[in-house]
Motif scaffolding. Sequence first.
Motif, PDB file in Angstrom:
ATOM      1  N   PHE A 169       0.854  -1.189  -0.026  1.00 14.55           N
ATOM      2  CA  PHE A 169       0.084  -0.077  -0.114  1.00 14.55           C
ATOM      3  C   PHE A 169       0.868   1.411  -0.119  1.00 14.55           C
ATOM      4  CE2 PHE A 169      -2.908   2.986   2.026  1.00 14.55           C
ATOM      5  CZ  PHE A 169      -3.873   3.005   0.935  1.00 14.55           C
ATOM      6  N   GLU A 170       2.033   1.404   0.589  1.00 12.62           N
ATOM      7  CA  GLU A 170       2.959   2.383   0.815  1.00 12.62           C
ATOM      8  C   GLU A 170       3.414   2.464  -0.637  1.00 12.62           C
ATOM      9  OE1 GLU A 170       5.928   2.259   4.005  1.00 12.62           O
ATOM     10  OE2 GLU A 170       7.319   3.611   2.717  1.00 12.62           O
ATOM     11  N   VAL A 204       0.691   4.230  -2.497  1.00 12.96           N
ATOM     12  CA  VAL A 204       0.701   5.579  -2.080  1.00 12.96           C
ATOM     13  C   VAL A 204       1.569   6.375  -2.863  1.00 12.96           C
ATOM     14  CG1 VAL A 204       0.417   7.076  -0.280  1.00 12.96           C
ATOM     15  CG2 VAL A 204      -0.664   5.166  -0.110  1.00 12.96           C
ATOM     16  N   GLN A 225       0.995   9.640  -4.999  1.00 10.64           N
ATOM     17  CA  GLN A 225       0.708  10.768  -4.026  1.00 10.64           C
ATOM     18  C   GLN A 225       0.660  12.384  -4.741  1.00 10.64           C
ATOM     19  OE1 GLN A 225       3.457   9.966  -1.021  1.00 10.64           O
ATOM     20  NE2 GLN A 225       5.173  10.522  -2.351  1.00 10.64           N
ATOM     21  N   VAL A 227      -5.743  14.687   0.692  1.00 12.58           N
ATOM     22  CA  VAL A 227      -5.220  13.674  -0.215  1.00 12.58           C
ATOM     23  C   VAL A 227      -5.045  12.171   0.905  1.00 12.58           C
ATOM     24  CG1 VAL A 227      -2.901  12.527  -1.229  1.00 12.58           C
ATOM     25  CG2 VAL A 227      -3.629  15.055  -1.541  1.00 12.58           C
ATOM     26  N   GLN A 228      -4.600  12.450   2.079  1.00 17.66           N
ATOM     27  CA  GLN A 228      -4.534  11.416   3.044  1.00 17.66           C
ATOM     28  C   GLN A 228      -5.756  10.742   3.325  1.00 17.66           C
ATOM     29  OE1 GLN A 228      -2.091  11.584   6.981  1.00 17.66           O
ATOM     30  NE2 GLN A 228      -3.993  12.211   7.719  1.00 17.66           N
ATOM     31  N   ASP A 229      -6.759  11.433   3.342  1.00 18.01           N
ATOM     32  CA  ASP A 229      -8.205  11.240   3.499  1.00 18.01           C
ATOM     33  C   ASP A 229      -8.537  10.146   2.406  1.00 18.01           C
ATOM     34  OD1 ASP A 229     -10.402  11.082   5.248  1.00 18.01           O
ATOM     35  OD2 ASP A 229     -11.677  12.344   3.813  1.00 18.01           O
ATOM     36  N   PHE A 273      -6.621   8.404   0.477  1.00 23.90           N
ATOM     37  CA  PHE A 273      -5.862   7.110   0.351  1.00 23.90           C
ATOM     38  C   PHE A 273      -6.577   6.346   1.531  1.00 23.90           C
ATOM     39  CE2 PHE A 273      -2.314   9.286  -1.919  1.00 23.90           C
ATOM     40  CZ  PHE A 273      -2.470   8.621  -2.979  1.00 23.90           C
ATOM     41  N   LEU A 274      -6.867   6.858   2.626  1.00 21.08           N
ATOM     42  CA  LEU A 274      -7.394   6.065   3.616  1.00 21.08           C
ATOM     43  C   LEU A 274      -8.900   5.548   3.374  1.00 21.08           C
ATOM     44  CD1 LEU A 274      -6.685   8.152   6.773  1.00 21.08           C
ATOM     45  CD2 LEU A 274      -5.553   5.955   6.088  1.00 21.08           C
ATOM     46  N   LYS A 275      -9.596   6.191   2.527  1.00 21.94           N
ATOM     47  CA  LYS A 275     -10.895   5.784   2.006  1.00 21.94           C
ATOM     48  C   LYS A 275     -10.653   4.768   1.108  1.00 21.94           C
ATOM     49  CE  LYS A 275     -14.298   9.490   2.665  1.00 21.94           C
ATOM     50  NZ  LYS A 275     -13.462  10.703   3.026  1.00 21.94           N
ATOM     51  N   PHE A 290      -8.284   2.705   0.849  1.00 24.30           N
ATOM     52  CA  PHE A 290      -7.733   1.513   1.492  1.00 24.30           C
ATOM     53  C   PHE A 290      -8.919   0.714   2.175  1.00 24.30           C
ATOM     54  CE2 PHE A 290      -6.323  -0.634   5.338  1.00 24.30           C
ATOM     55  CZ  PHE A 290      -5.561  -1.557   4.912  1.00 24.30           C
ATOM     56  N   SER A 291      -9.955   1.538   2.870  1.00 23.91           N
ATOM     57  CA  SER A 291     -11.257   0.865   3.345  1.00 23.91           C
ATOM     58  C   SER A 291     -11.953   0.216   2.419  1.00 23.91           C
ATOM     59  CB  SER A 291     -11.564   1.946   4.401  1.00 23.91           C
ATOM     60  OG  SER A 291     -12.469   2.948   3.612  1.00 23.91           O
ATOM     61  N   PHE A 336       5.104  10.863   3.666  1.00 22.26           N
ATOM     62  CA  PHE A 336       3.837  10.855   3.624  1.00 22.26           C
ATOM     63  C   PHE A 336       3.297   9.371   3.470  1.00 22.26           C
ATOM     64  CE2 PHE A 336      -0.083  11.137   1.081  1.00 22.26           C
ATOM     65  CZ  PHE A 336      -0.644  11.992   1.945  1.00 22.26           C
ATOM     66  N   ALA A 337       3.666   8.591   2.481  1.00 24.28           N
ATOM     67  CA  ALA A 337       3.129   7.253   2.080  1.00 24.28           C
ATOM     68  C   ALA A 337       3.533   6.312   3.061  1.00 24.28           C
ATOM     69  CB  ALA A 337       4.017   6.900   0.955  1.00 24.28           C
ATOM     70  N   VAL A 351       0.804   7.323   5.787  1.00 25.78           N
ATOM     71  CA  VAL A 351      -0.440   6.822   5.311  1.00 25.78           C
ATOM     72  C   VAL A 351      -0.994   5.509   5.661  1.00 25.78           C
ATOM     73  CG1 VAL A 351      -2.173   6.971   3.380  1.00 25.78           C
ATOM     74  CG2 VAL A 351      -1.001   9.093   3.994  1.00 25.78           C
ATOM     75  N   ALA A 352       0.053   4.718   4.912  1.00 26.47           N
ATOM     76  CA  ALA A 352       0.122   3.321   5.204  1.00 26.47           C
ATOM     77  C   ALA A 352      -0.118   2.665   6.534  1.00 26.47           C
ATOM     78  CB  ALA A 352       1.437   2.603   4.493  1.00 26.47           C
ATOM     79  N   ASP A 383      -7.586   3.282  10.456  1.00 28.48           N
ATOM     80  CA  ASP A 383      -8.117   4.806  10.365  1.00 28.48           C
ATOM     81  C   ASP A 383      -8.889   4.633   8.671  1.00 28.48           C
ATOM     82  OD1 ASP A 383      -8.580   7.351   9.799  1.00 28.48           O
ATOM     83  OD2 ASP A 383      -6.690   7.991  10.820  1.00 28.48           O
ATOM     84  N   VAL A 384     -10.080   5.058   8.930  1.00 29.59           N
ATOM     85  CA  VAL A 384     -10.544   4.995   7.551  1.00 29.59           C
ATOM     86  C   VAL A 384     -11.085   6.652   6.997  1.00 29.59           C
ATOM     87  CG1 VAL A 384     -11.905   2.754   7.915  1.00 29.59           C
ATOM     88  CG2 VAL A 384     -12.996   4.965   8.651  1.00 29.59           C
ATOM     89  N   GLY A 385     -10.474   7.401   7.610  1.00 23.17           N
ATOM     90  CA  GLY A 385     -10.533   8.907   7.048  1.00 23.17           C
ATOM     91  C   GLY A 385     -11.930   9.715   7.645  1.00 23.17           C
TER      92      GLY A 385
END
Lengths: 215, 167
Positions: free
Chosen positions: A30-31, A34, A38, A59-61, A63-65, A67-68, B68-69, B72-73, B80-82
């Motif tokens: 995943f990293e 990203v 990114q 941007v962080q949000d 990627f988190l979305k 992922f989920s 950053f990556a 986030v990972a 964390d789902v944002g």
Amino acid sequence: MGALMHKPSLESQDDSLLVQGTLEGDPLCFEVLVERYQRRLFGLVRHYTRSAVEVEDIVQDTFLKAFSRLETFQQSSAFYTWLYRIAVNTILDFMKRQGRSPIRAVEDPEAMGGSMDETTERKSIRPDARLEQAEISEITRSVMDDLPEIFRTVLVMRELEQMRYQDIADVLQVSIGTVESRLFRARARFKKRLLQLHPEFAATQSNPSDEESKS
Amino acid sequence: MSITSPIQCDVVLALVPTFVDDEVTDSVASTVRRHLMDCSACRNAVQEEQTLRQWFVAAPEVEVPTGFAAHVARRAFAGDVGLEPAPAPVAAAPEPPAGRVLAFSRALVAVAAGGLVAISLFLAGSGGPEVADLDAGKGLQEALLELEQENQRLELEDSASTPEEGR
């Protein structure tokens, strides 16, 4: 993906393998995903907000979305298109949350369109040759800030992100015809607003027949 | 437009944005190019379309924060789902009819009360009307006088007919 791999070897893997590795629980996969996207997402989001902190948050949000929801990603479509769609929705959601959405409730931009009166249509507006790129960019941005979201998004995708019509259609989940129509209206609205805010750059187009008679 | 042009200007003009965006097929593009060679009006339209695109210049590269990556990972794998989606804006609920009637009644009472206060203040300021100033008051005064005279007459008659006590 089997056994966990080292980062350098992952960097050459295609998206679908990295998605699979992420789903199997490898954080490095995943990293790498990203890291791969990114920069493009930072580039996209900064067209919507001037705050570096907000850009990073959005941007962080995104990627988190992503992922989920990774299990819902269809491998048949491009990962970036899927990610981009989440990014656009996250941006719009963020702006709504901040009460900053330029969409006016009383206004249906699609219906209103970008119709111009004849005078506006005949006017040409070009950046002054003495303007620096940063100045042009700032003027463009201020005009785009005033556009309804539906128009701003297609302009960002096409003019600033250089996306093809098909990719825009895939992200927005509309037809290519709708993309063409929105772009046409968006450009008309952009020009109209630009002329309102910066009439100093306007020049009335000369009649083609006059030009021919001169030459 | 030249007579030999294979397509009409209105068709070309409709194609101008997609032509400039390089989103038409090769055969359409070459047809449009041939038309443009003969038609200055359509050439102007293409130029105008290109001019507008000059406003969209490439912005400088964006700095992505270091690490950053990885950050986030880590957050993603930590669950964390944002942020949750923004709630849909709630439209103001329409006031029920009973509430509106009540509000109207309150407003009416307030206006009436205000009017009464104003009249009272006016009357107080002017000292109030004398009974004699009013037509109805005159009639009343006469009636009171008559009643008083009648009482005096009756008292006189009464005292004349009654024998003196102690006699």
